[in-house]
Design a protein around this motif. Sequence first.
Motif, PDB file in Angstrom:
ATOM      1  N   ASP A  36       0.958  -1.134   0.100  1.00  0.00           N
ATOM      2  CA  ASP A  36      -0.130  -0.178  -0.140  1.00  0.00           C
ATOM      3  C   ASP A  36       0.842   1.328  -0.028  1.00  0.00           C
ATOM      4  O   ASP A  36       2.065   1.194   0.447  1.00  0.00           O
ATOM      5  N   PHE A  37       0.411   2.463  -0.447  1.00  0.00           N
ATOM      6  CA  PHE A  37       1.015   3.735  -0.434  1.00  0.00           C
ATOM      7  C   PHE A  37       0.230   4.485   0.456  1.00  0.00           C
ATOM      8  O   PHE A  37      -0.810   4.291   0.451  1.00  0.00           O
ATOM      9  N   VAL A  38       0.966   5.192   1.259  1.00  0.00           N
ATOM     10  CA  VAL A  38       0.899   5.863   2.568  1.00  0.00           C
ATOM     11  C   VAL A  38       1.393   7.258   2.395  1.00  0.00           C
ATOM     12  O   VAL A  38       2.607   7.396   1.774  1.00  0.00           O
ATOM     13  N   LEU A  39       1.022   8.422   3.255  1.00  0.00           N
ATOM     14  CA  LEU A  39       1.655   9.416   3.376  1.00  0.00           C
ATOM     15  C   LEU A  39       1.947   9.579   4.960  1.00  0.00           C
ATOM     16  O   LEU A  39       1.137   9.083   5.703  1.00  0.00           O
ATOM     17  N   GLU A  60       5.893   3.571   0.474  1.00  0.00           N
ATOM     18  CA  GLU A  60       5.463   2.043   0.241  1.00  0.00           C
ATOM     19  C   GLU A  60       5.492   1.233   1.458  1.00  0.00           C
ATOM     20  O   GLU A  60       6.551   1.185   2.132  1.00  0.00           O
ATOM     21  N   VAL A  61       4.467   0.556   1.913  1.00  0.00           N
ATOM     22  CA  VAL A  61       4.521  -0.168   2.971  1.00  0.00           C
ATOM     23  C   VAL A  61       5.346  -1.397   2.683  1.00  0.00           C
ATOM     24  O   VAL A  61       4.759  -2.476   2.016  1.00  0.00           O
ATOM     25  N   ARG A  69       3.517  -1.885  14.138  1.00  0.00           N
ATOM     26  CA  ARG A  69       4.262  -0.638  13.410  1.00  0.00           C
ATOM     27  C   ARG A  69       4.432  -1.007  11.742  1.00  0.00           C
ATOM     28  O   ARG A  69       4.459  -2.159  11.349  1.00  0.00           O
ATOM     29  N   TYR A  70       4.407   0.112  11.148  1.00  0.00           N
ATOM     30  CA  TYR A  70       4.792  -0.193   9.706  1.00  0.00           C
ATOM     31  C   TYR A  70       6.040   0.345   9.315  1.00  0.00           C
ATOM     32  O   TYR A  70       6.648   1.190   9.651  1.00  0.00           O
ATOM     33  N   GLN A  89       0.195   7.967  12.741  1.00  0.00           N
ATOM     34  CA  GLN A  89       1.202   8.641  11.703  1.00  0.00           C
ATOM     35  C   GLN A  89       0.897   8.590  10.371  1.00  0.00           C
ATOM     36  O   GLN A  89       1.373   9.348   9.550  1.00  0.00           O
ATOM     37  N   LEU A  90       0.120   7.699  10.057  1.00  0.00           N
ATOM     38  CA  LEU A  90      -0.195   7.630   8.410  1.00  0.00           C
ATOM     39  C   LEU A  90      -1.414   7.941   8.131  1.00  0.00           C
ATOM     40  O   LEU A  90      -2.326   7.828   8.831  1.00  0.00           O
ATOM     41  N   ARG A  91      -1.580   8.316   6.807  1.00  0.00           N
ATOM     42  CA  ARG A  91      -2.668   8.607   5.998  1.00  0.00           C
ATOM     43  C   ARG A  91      -2.770   7.715   4.590  1.00  0.00           C
ATOM     44  O   ARG A  91      -1.579   7.688   4.173  1.00  0.00           O
TER      45      ARG A  91
END
Length: 112
Positions: A36-39, A60-61, A69-70, A89-91
């Motif tokens: 997945d892609f995150v901000l 990228e995760v 945690r990621y 902390q992620l969106r």
Amino acid sequence: MNVDRRRVIERLRSDESSRAALNSRGRDTQQYSIGDFVLLHRASKLHASKADFEFLGPYEVREVTPEGRYELKRVGATRQRIVKAAKEQLRPWPKDWSAATDIPRAAAVPRA
């Protein structure tokens, strides 16, 4: 005294229902999987001005640790640095943006 007791009971019941509604909208419901892609939220001490972006990315995760945690890797970065972050902390990366087309791969830029 009975009237006061009834009022307290009614308030407690309304507080429980509002608390349940608030908790159901929490970030704990968001889960990310590998790929997945995150901000990533920028730490407040890094904000030099109001014009700075609040979120960095895309990331990228790469892995989900047993602690929840990621492990993230920046897309398009020249260095392969891994960052660990909590889900708070992620969106999610917006679905209508393609990470592959928006981020140019690192290339040597000629200097004048």
